[in-house]
Design an enzyme around this catalytic site. Structure first.
Site, PDB file in Angstrom:
ATOM      1  N   HIS A  59       2.493   7.275  13.961  1.00 46.09           N
ATOM      2  CA  HIS A  59       2.763   5.842  13.519  1.00 46.09           C
ATOM      3  C   HIS A  59       2.771   6.285  11.937  1.00 46.09           C
ATOM      4  O   HIS A  59       3.444   5.356  11.184  1.00 46.09           O
ATOM      5  CB  HIS A  59       1.362   4.950  13.683  1.00 46.09           C
ATOM      6  CG  HIS A  59       0.228   5.388  12.758  1.00 46.09           C
ATOM      7  ND1 HIS A  59      -0.917   6.044  13.350  1.00 46.09           N
ATOM      8  CD2 HIS A  59       0.001   5.112  11.536  1.00 46.09           C
ATOM      9  CE1 HIS A  59      -1.792   6.214  12.521  1.00 46.09           C
ATOM     10  NE2 HIS A  59      -1.199   5.545  11.627  1.00 46.09           N
ATOM     11  N   SER A 102      -4.980   8.287   8.331  1.00 46.75           N
ATOM     12  CA  SER A 102      -4.278   8.295   9.628  1.00 46.75           C
ATOM     13  C   SER A 102      -3.611   9.410   9.898  1.00 46.75           C
ATOM     14  O   SER A 102      -2.927  10.216   8.816  1.00 46.75           O
ATOM     15  CB  SER A 102      -3.059   7.206   9.252  1.00 46.75           C
ATOM     16  OG  SER A 102      -3.676   5.898   9.259  1.00 46.75           O
TER      17      SER A 102
END
Length: 811
Positions: A607, A757
């Site tokens: 992502h 992330s």
């Protein structure tokens, strides 16, 4: 007692400390061992007739003061300068302690009375165990919290002890048998302090008692004003894991039963302890209830939180840390090395592993005595460039034809930074100290003005300013200035701004400066720092530096807690990579985190490329990064050659959230290893975690700290949770290709917000190596116990990783 109002003058500190050593029958049985004039006492057995005259009155093969004739003050024999024998009363303040500079009697700078003078204790090795003994000696309770960096202001400059080395259960500091006298390596700003109160934290306080090293011992818990032991019924390694976690100790947790570390003497507080492994304190674990047990002290439970990994070396039986008999650690045991074909080249590798960069020599036969345990290595053959003995050729572990008369000894030559520092010149300006560095030679610069320690703003801060600070502290080597709170943000006032040294000044107070007091435009995110005796390190060294995956090289030299706080140490997590958009690479925070899995490949989350696409030319990877703004010695910036996103990843969901980035270069040699850059291991294959719970799992990254993103690399322990906890909150969005992790305690909230992330969730295996268990993926909120973090389960993607990278990786 005639002391200033700023001194906490307590009865046990200011009256005769000998009083603590008197028995009910009036005989002194304490540990004071010198006369009022400071002369050492003689051993009583040198006077056998006197010992026979007073049997059973504490006389023996020791030099402690006694009063066998019921004198009100203890005394001893001593040898006069002429050689004649005399006697004298003893210095009963010897070993007394007091707290100075605190706002209340329960806190202050620690001062100890020795040889007729009050002096400080250096904070180099100052621990809560030492602080607790001081508080107990002063009658201020059973628990002390250690404070460093002259928290209560500087003393007069006299230091008595470099360390106390207390176990934590002693009644007086003179009973701490491993205490070391000061060797000249402490400055103003390094005085130890104490607050006699339990530290803020998780659950009832714990301590380990009776072990040979600080990370092992009998488990004791503090409850209702007393220390008590834990019964070993149902005691196992998962309970040990929680104890190690609560104490902030890394390494491999191991449970011990049947009073392995000796029997306690107080109450037995806990029995039937049965932790799930996710608790942050022992008190949170299911148990039978306080004081509900059917045990005696033969069943006292113990714990070791062993930080050693296979291949760690040490030198023993020498007079200094850089010399001694060589011992190596393997599968839970220390053992010696046989001297067959041992060379100076081998010795040089050992010294390099221990952090000594000077010349190495092979010791004479039996110079450091013979070992008594296992002989673990023989026929060692090093090439000379290896960073650890483990990388050298050798016979199979434990196979040899030697006796301990052939044990290897090594003498290293300490580099200048390991020598005692020279005494600093006497400054005429404000005192200076360095805070929050990894050694005494570096840290955030703080000055003492107006009765308070405060920081220096980095406006105009440079190497010339740094050189003056280092010179004031007694360091004459090269100096490096650091800005942007490289060593963390201070909390007090900002005293100085726009410091402009020429470089020739002897102390910081002689440099022109603006903004003294409140007249500055700075925040603590701009605190200045320095590194003294600075040596620039090359970014690339050799592939042999990280011959083994999942190894934190700096852990050998630092001897610090693995996971004791939020801030990591430079090079602690060598596989950590930051992913940046090139257009934003001058900013404060990376786009994502990532993880180096071998010389040419990096793992991150798919992502991370959802918004800006898959063109590798748009991105930049930083290896060896620690501070996102300041350039680090080992830092390298590279453009990826290729980005491979898992073909089943959909940008609308979170399944298959994993990607690989290929670095430029020939296979196996894209990036050179160095002490701050090396690969992590990949986990063992399989859909589930191993049956044995990982000893420790950690996330790292430049995550949220409560006041925004961190500029320095953070670390946080994260408990792995059962999958049902995430399914309960996230429903079908959580699948078997994901891992559930996060804090379940209200005391402390940790989840993937503390990382980035795409960054790593790594777990330490039984052999001490770290494996990439998860990739930070998604979750709701930050640090909320009801909404744990979700991580991509790397073990489910090993075949895909092998296919993309073109060869099996190390698992």
């Amino acid at each position: 007692c005639l002391l200033s109002p700023s001194v906490s003058c307590l009865l046990s500190a200011c009256s005769l400390s000998c009083m603590d050593g008197f028995t009910e029958l009036g005989f002194y049985n304490g540990s004071v061992s010198q006369t009022e004039a400071g002369t050492p006492c003689m051993v009583w057995t040198e006077f056998p007739d006197y010992v026979l005259q007073y049997p059973g009155r504490g006389l023996g093969a020791h030099a402690f003061c006694r009063n066998p004739d019921r004198e009100t003050q203890p005394w001893c024999f001593f040898r006069q300068a002429s050689g004649a024998i005399g006697w004298a009363y003893c210095d009963c303040l010897q070993g007394a302690a007091r707290l100075v500079g605190g706002a209340s009697p329960s806190g202050g700078r620690v001062e100890v009375y020795l040889s007729g003078q009050w002096g400080s204790v250096c904070d180099t090795h100052w621990t809560d165990r030492d602080a607790s003994v001081i508080c107990r000696q002063l009658g201020l309770g059973e628990i002390g919290t250690a404070l460093q960096h002259s928290y209560f202001g500087p003393g007069v400059g006299l230091y008595h002890y470099e360390s106390l080395g207390c176990r934590g259960d002693e009644n007086t500091l003179l009973a701490c048998h491993t205490r070391k006298f000061q060797s000249g390596d402490c400055n103003h700003g390094n005085e130890a302090g104490v607050v006699c109160a339990a530290p803020e934290g998780n659950g009832a306080p714990l301590r380990l008692v009776g072990g040979l090293e600080e990370f092992e011992g009998r488990v004791e818990v503090f409850h209702e004003g007393r220390w008590g032991s834990v019964c070993d019924d149902q005691w196992d390694d998962i309970d040990a894991e929680v104890v190690c976690r609560q104490l902030g100790l890394g390494g491999v947790p191991k449970s011990w039963s049947w009073a392995h570390f000796g029997q306690g003497s107080g109450p037995v507080f806990l029995d039937g302890v049965h932790c799930t492994g996710n608790e942050l304190s022992l008190e949170d674990c299911p148990h039978n209830g306080w004081s509900q047990h059917n045990c005696d002290h033969m069943e006292d439970a113990g714990v070791s939180c062993n930080p050693y990994t296979d291949g760690v070396v040490r030198l023993v039986a020498g007079e200094s840390p850089w010399q001694g008999r060589l011992e190596v650690y393997h599968q839970g045991d220390w053992g010696t090395v046989c001297d067959d074909n041992w060379t100076e080249t081998n010795a040089q590798v050992v010294c390099r592993q221990l952090g000594f960069s000077g010349r190495a020599a092979v010791a004479r036969d039996r110079q450091y005595g013979e070992g008594a345990g296992l002989i673990l290595l023989d026929e060692v053959q090093c090439g000379g460039k290896e960073s650890s003995l483990l990388a050298c050729g050798h016979a199979p572990w434990g196979r040899h034809d030697c006796s301990h008369s052939e044990d290897v000894g090594v003498t290293c030559q300490p580099a200048p930074e390991n020598n005692d520092m020279p005494a600093p010149p006497t400054p005429t300006g404000p005192l200076v100290r360095l805070v929050a560095g990894e050694s005494r030679r570096e840290g955030r610069v703080e000055v003492f003005l107006g009765g308070q320690w405060g920081s220096v703003c980095d406006d105009g801060w440079n190497d010339l300013n740094a050189a003056v600070v280092c010179r004031q502290l007694g360091y004459m080597g090269p100096a490096k200035g650091r800005s942007m709170a490289y060593f963390g943000e201070g909390h007090g006032p900002i005293h100085l701004d726009n410091v402009r040294c020429s470089g020739a000044e002897s102390y910081l107070g002689a440099c022109p400066a603006e903004g003294q007091g409140d007249a500055h435009n700075c925040r603590h995110s701009e605190d200045a720092g320095v590194i003294c005796d600075y040596k620039a390190e090359p970014a690339g060294i050799t592939a042999a530096t990280h011959a083994t995956c999942g190894v934190r090289l700096n852990n050998q030299r630092r001897r610090r807690r693995i996971v004791g706080g939020d801030k990591s140490l430079r090079g602690d997590w060598p596989w950590q990579v930051s992913l940046w958009l090139k257009s934003l690479s001058k900013g404060n925070h990376p786009l994502c985190g990532a993880t180096l899995i071998n010389s040419c490949w990096v793992v991150t989350a798919a992502h991370c490329f959802k918004r800006f696409g898959r063109d590798p030319a748009r991105y930049m990877l930083r290896l060896g990064d620690y501070h996102t703004v300041e350039q680090d010695d080992f830092e390298r910036s590279l453009t990826p050659e290729r980005i491979v996103i898992h073909r089943k990843y959909l940008s609308q969901g979170w399944e298959y959230d994993i990607a690989l980035l290929r670095l430029k270069g020939e296979e196996g040699g894209c990036v050179a290893s160095n002490p701050h850059t090396g690969p992590v291991c990949l986990p063992a294959p399989g859909p589930k975690l191993s049956a044995k719970r990982p000893a420790a799992c950690v996330i790292t990254g430049w995550g949220i700290t409560g006041t925004g993103y961190s500029r320095t690399l953070l670390q946080a322990w994260v408990p792995l949770l059962p999958s049902w906890k995430c399914r309960k909150r996230y429903g079908d969005r959580f699948t078997s290709r994901m891992i559930c992790a996060g804090s379940v305690s209200e005391h402390r909230r940790v989840d993937s917000c503390q990382g980035d992330s795409g960054g790593p969730l790594v777990c330490q295996g039984e052999g001490g190596q770290w494996a990439l268990t998860g990739v930070i993926s998604w979750g709701h909120g930050c640090g909320h116990p009801s909404y744990p973090g979700v991580y991509t389960r790397v073990s489910r993607f090993l075949r895909w990783i092998d296919q993309v990278t073109g060869k099996p990786s190390k698992h």
